[in-house]
Design an enzyme around this catalytic site. Structure first.
Site, PDB file in Angstrom:
ATOM      1  N   CYS A 184     -16.780  -2.149  -9.251  1.00  0.00           N
ATOM      2  CA  CYS A 184     -16.044  -3.358  -9.667  1.00  0.00           C
ATOM      3  C   CYS A 184     -16.880  -4.643  -9.589  1.00  0.00           C
ATOM      4  CB  CYS A 184     -14.771  -3.495  -8.842  1.00  0.00           C
ATOM      5  SG  CYS A 184     -14.949  -3.088  -7.101  1.00  0.00           S
TER       6      CYS A 184
ATOM      7  N   HIS B  70     -13.072 -10.488  -7.698  1.00  0.00           N
ATOM      8  CA  HIS B  70     -14.353 -10.560  -7.003  1.00  0.00           C
ATOM      9  C   HIS B  70     -15.120 -11.785  -7.523  1.00  0.00           C
ATOM     10  CE1 HIS B  70     -13.369  -6.808  -5.336  1.00  0.00           C
ATOM     11  NE2 HIS B  70     -14.240  -6.007  -5.913  1.00  0.00           N
TER      12      HIS B  70
HETATM   13  N1  LIG Z   1      -9.892  -0.747  -6.073  1.00  0.00           N
HETATM   14  C1  LIG Z   1     -10.834  -1.184  -6.909  1.00  0.00           C
HETATM   15  O1  LIG Z   1     -10.918  -2.401  -7.209  1.00  0.00           O
HETATM   16  C2  LIG Z   1     -11.832  -0.222  -7.522  1.00  0.00           C
HETATM   17  C3  LIG Z   1     -12.647  -0.727  -8.521  1.00  0.00           C
HETATM   18  C4  LIG Z   1     -13.575   0.138  -9.137  1.00  0.00           C
HETATM   19  C5  LIG Z   1     -13.656   1.440  -8.736  1.00  0.00           C
HETATM   20  N2  LIG Z   1     -12.844   1.917  -7.736  1.00  0.00           N
HETATM   21  C6  LIG Z   1     -12.961   3.339  -7.408  1.00  0.00           C
HETATM   22  O2  LIG Z   1     -11.786   3.982  -7.943  1.00  0.00           O
HETATM   23  C7  LIG Z   1     -11.400   5.081  -7.078  1.00  0.00           C
HETATM   24  C8  LIG Z   1      -9.981   4.838  -6.592  1.00  0.00           C
HETATM   25  O3  LIG Z   1      -9.941   3.649  -5.830  1.00  0.00           O
HETATM   26  P1  LIG Z   1      -8.574   3.048  -5.272  1.00  0.00           P
HETATM   27  O4  LIG Z   1      -8.914   1.695  -4.777  1.00  0.00           O
HETATM   28  O5  LIG Z   1      -7.491   3.201  -6.268  1.00  0.00           O
HETATM   29  O6  LIG Z   1      -8.295   4.064  -4.039  1.00  0.00           O
HETATM   30  P2  LIG Z   1      -6.906   4.443  -3.330  1.00  0.00           P
HETATM   31  O7  LIG Z   1      -5.902   3.351  -3.477  1.00  0.00           O
HETATM   32  O8  LIG Z   1      -7.269   4.902  -1.964  1.00  0.00           O
HETATM   33  O9  LIG Z   1      -6.377   5.733  -4.199  1.00  0.00           O
HETATM   34  C9  LIG Z   1      -7.022   6.978  -4.127  1.00  0.00           C
HETATM   35  C10 LIG Z   1      -6.305   8.001  -4.989  1.00  0.00           C
HETATM   36  O10 LIG Z   1      -6.976   9.274  -4.829  1.00  0.00           O
HETATM   37  C11 LIG Z   1      -5.998  10.264  -4.505  1.00  0.00           C
HETATM   38  N3  LIG Z   1      -6.572  11.287  -3.624  1.00  0.00           N
HETATM   39  C12 LIG Z   1      -7.092  11.136  -2.388  1.00  0.00           C
HETATM   40  N4  LIG Z   1      -7.474  12.336  -1.890  1.00  0.00           N
HETATM   41  C13 LIG Z   1      -7.176  13.264  -2.818  1.00  0.00           C
HETATM   42  C14 LIG Z   1      -7.318  14.684  -2.907  1.00  0.00           C
HETATM   43  N5  LIG Z   1      -7.845  15.389  -1.886  1.00  0.00           N
HETATM   44  N6  LIG Z   1      -6.915  15.300  -4.038  1.00  0.00           N
HETATM   45  C15 LIG Z   1      -6.400  14.603  -5.056  1.00  0.00           C
HETATM   46  N7  LIG Z   1      -6.215  13.260  -5.042  1.00  0.00           N
HETATM   47  C16 LIG Z   1      -6.613  12.599  -3.951  1.00  0.00           C
HETATM   48  C17 LIG Z   1      -4.890   9.522  -3.789  1.00  0.00           C
HETATM   49  O11 LIG Z   1      -3.694  10.276  -3.855  1.00  0.00           O
HETATM   50  P3  LIG Z   1      -2.577  10.218  -2.673  1.00  0.00           P
HETATM   51  O12 LIG Z   1      -1.800   8.953  -2.834  1.00  0.00           O
HETATM   52  O13 LIG Z   1      -1.742  11.424  -2.959  1.00  0.00           O
HETATM   53  O14 LIG Z   1      -3.304  10.284  -1.367  1.00  0.00           O
HETATM   54  C18 LIG Z   1      -4.842   8.236  -4.625  1.00  0.00           C
HETATM   55  O15 LIG Z   1      -4.082   8.456  -5.791  1.00  0.00           O
HETATM   56  C19 LIG Z   1     -12.438   5.113  -5.951  1.00  0.00           C
HETATM   57  O16 LIG Z   1     -13.426   6.040  -6.282  1.00  0.00           O
HETATM   58  C20 LIG Z   1     -12.976   3.696  -5.919  1.00  0.00           C
HETATM   59  O17 LIG Z   1     -14.265   3.624  -5.389  1.00  0.00           O
HETATM   60  C21 LIG Z   1     -11.923   1.111  -7.137  1.00  0.00           C
END
Ligand SMILES: NC(=O)c1ccc[n+]([C@@H]2O[C@H](COP(=O)([O-])OP(=O)(O)OC[C@H]3O[C@@H](n4cnc5c(N)ncnc54)[C@H](OP(=O)(O)O)[C@@H]3O)[C@@H](O)[C@H]2O)c1
Length: 347
Positions: free
Chosen positions: A148, A240
């Site tokens: 991001c 950001h």
């Molecule tokens: N937040 C940002 O601004 C941002 C920006 C760019 C990239 N990212 C990237 O995007 C990805 C998601 O980020 P986020 O911020 O949305 O994270 P998050 O809120 O922690 O969400 C993670 C997701 O992954 C799922 N998950 C976790 N363990 C799992 C498993 N064993 N099997 C299947 N699903 C699983 C979770 O499902 P449950 O709810 O069922 O646990 C949830 O839907 C990451 O790789 C992060 O680095 C994030």
């Protein structure tokens, strides 16, 4: 026009929720399938997800049942907001099974045969998909979007390439939504600045060079720019902010840089893609802008705002850039990637 059915892996997370919000009114894509962990599997989406966005959860998605994150029942096109600890294995399995995965996770971004796409900057990197087909033996494909903070930096630097981009120093002030939900504990972040985000500085320094690099001879040659990054987490909900200093071989006047920011356009604007901001980089002339509280939603969160361009005693110029981390930095970026792939006949 008939709509294309799409799935979302990691649908319950911060990025997954943003996918649902952005796709609610999408003219081409319709959400039909949701996947997450065993914690959510079998529950209705509204019971599985702690909805954190200001827009209402669409009724049709609220009622969908969350499926296991295994390939088979999902549509061909799947957006992924999976936690990076599991994204590598799950996204690979989906691609092998024939799904086209548009991923937000770090796992495949730096693989030589995987596009790290910012459509305004490097739409031609999609040619790597042919290389990927030959090297992986997958029936499907994986396309990634950057970290991001890297998206914001890359969008701000791309207009400066014609001036001979030599070196960049960047310090980020990153929102708490960038850490997912529930993310950083309130005790740790309220009234505080945390001067460490695990792995983030390395991602900025490596991904930016790939994004700005040239495609040729079935590979991307990274841009030669030298980068030095410091990343911090601050008590901001979304957006950001980045303090950026640049050394430019041609030493252009400030007006030429501002013109280059404002004139910057790419393939999404040429093609009129639904999520494309009319002006991807917007220079703000007010002396105290951009600010996350005021500017992060610009062009529905898809534009990067820049401002405060001034001479730098160590480099040539310094300025501030701002972008929405879960929209331009994640879900919105992935949707724009899929729109480009659809228009290019790659889906
Ligand atoms: N937040 C940002 O601004 C941002 C920006 C760019 C990239 N990212 C990237 O995007 C990805 C998601 O980020 P986020 O911020 O949305 O994270 P998050 O809120 O922690 O969400 C993670 C997701 O992954 C799922 N998950 C976790 N363990 C799992 C498993 N064993 N099997 C299947 N699903 C699983 C979770 O499902 P449950 O709810 O069922 O646990 C949830 O839907 C990451 O790789 C992060 O680095 C994030």
């Amino acid at each position: 026009m008939s709509q294309i059915e799409v799935g979302i892996l990691g649908a319950t997370g911060a990025v997954g929720q943003q996918f649902i919000a952005l796709l609610a009114e999408h003219p081409w894509f319709r959400v039909k399938w949701l996947g997450a962990s065993q914690r959510s599997e079998g529950k209705s989406y509204q019971d599985a997800a702690a909805w954190r966005l200001r827009v209402p959860l669409p009724d049709d998605v609220a009622r969908l049942s969350v499926d296991a994150a295994t390939p088979g029942r999902a549509p061909k096109l799947v957006f992924s907001g999976l936690d990076s600890s599991v994204a590598g294995e799950i996204e690979g399995a989906f691609a092998q099974a024939g799904h086209f995965i548009i991923s937000n996770s770090k796992n495949y971004r730096m693989e030589a045969d995987v596009p790290l796409l910012v459509p305004e900057i490097n739409a031609d990197h999609l040619a790597l998909l042919d290389v990927q087909a030959a090297s992986r033996g997958w029936k499907g494909r994986i396309v990634t979007n950057p970290n991001c903070s890297t998206v914001v930096l890359s969008m701000a630097l791309a207009p400066l390439r014609p001036f001979g981009l030599k070196s960049v120093m960047i310090t980020t002030l990153q929102a708490i939504s960038g850490a997912g939900y529930p993310g950083v504990a309130s005790w740790d972040i309220l009234g505080n600045v945390i001067p460490f985000i695990d792995g983030e500085e390395h991602k900025i320094e490596t991904e930016t060079r790939k994004i700005l690099g040239c495609y040729g001879d079935k590979r991307v040659e990274p841009h030669p720019v030298t980068l030095s990054a410091t990343t911090t987490r601050v008590a901001v909900q979304d957006g950001h902010t980045e303090s950026i200093s640049v050394a430019l071989a041609n030493r252009p006047p400030a007006d030429a840089i501002i013109d280059a920011f404002n004139a910057f356009k790419g393939k999404p604007q040429q093609l009129g893609l639904p999520s494309a901001p009319a002006q991807p980089v917007v220079y703000m002339t007010e002396r105290n802008r951009p600010q996350p509280a005021l500017d992060v939603e610009r062009s529905h969160g898809m534009a990067v705002t820049v401002g405060r361009l001034r001479p730098c005693a160590l480099f040539d110029y310094k300025f501030i850039a701002l972008g929405h981390n879960t929209i331009r930095g994640a879900a919105g970026a992935a949707i724009l990637n899929a729109e480009l792939m659809h228009r290019e006949g790659l889906l």
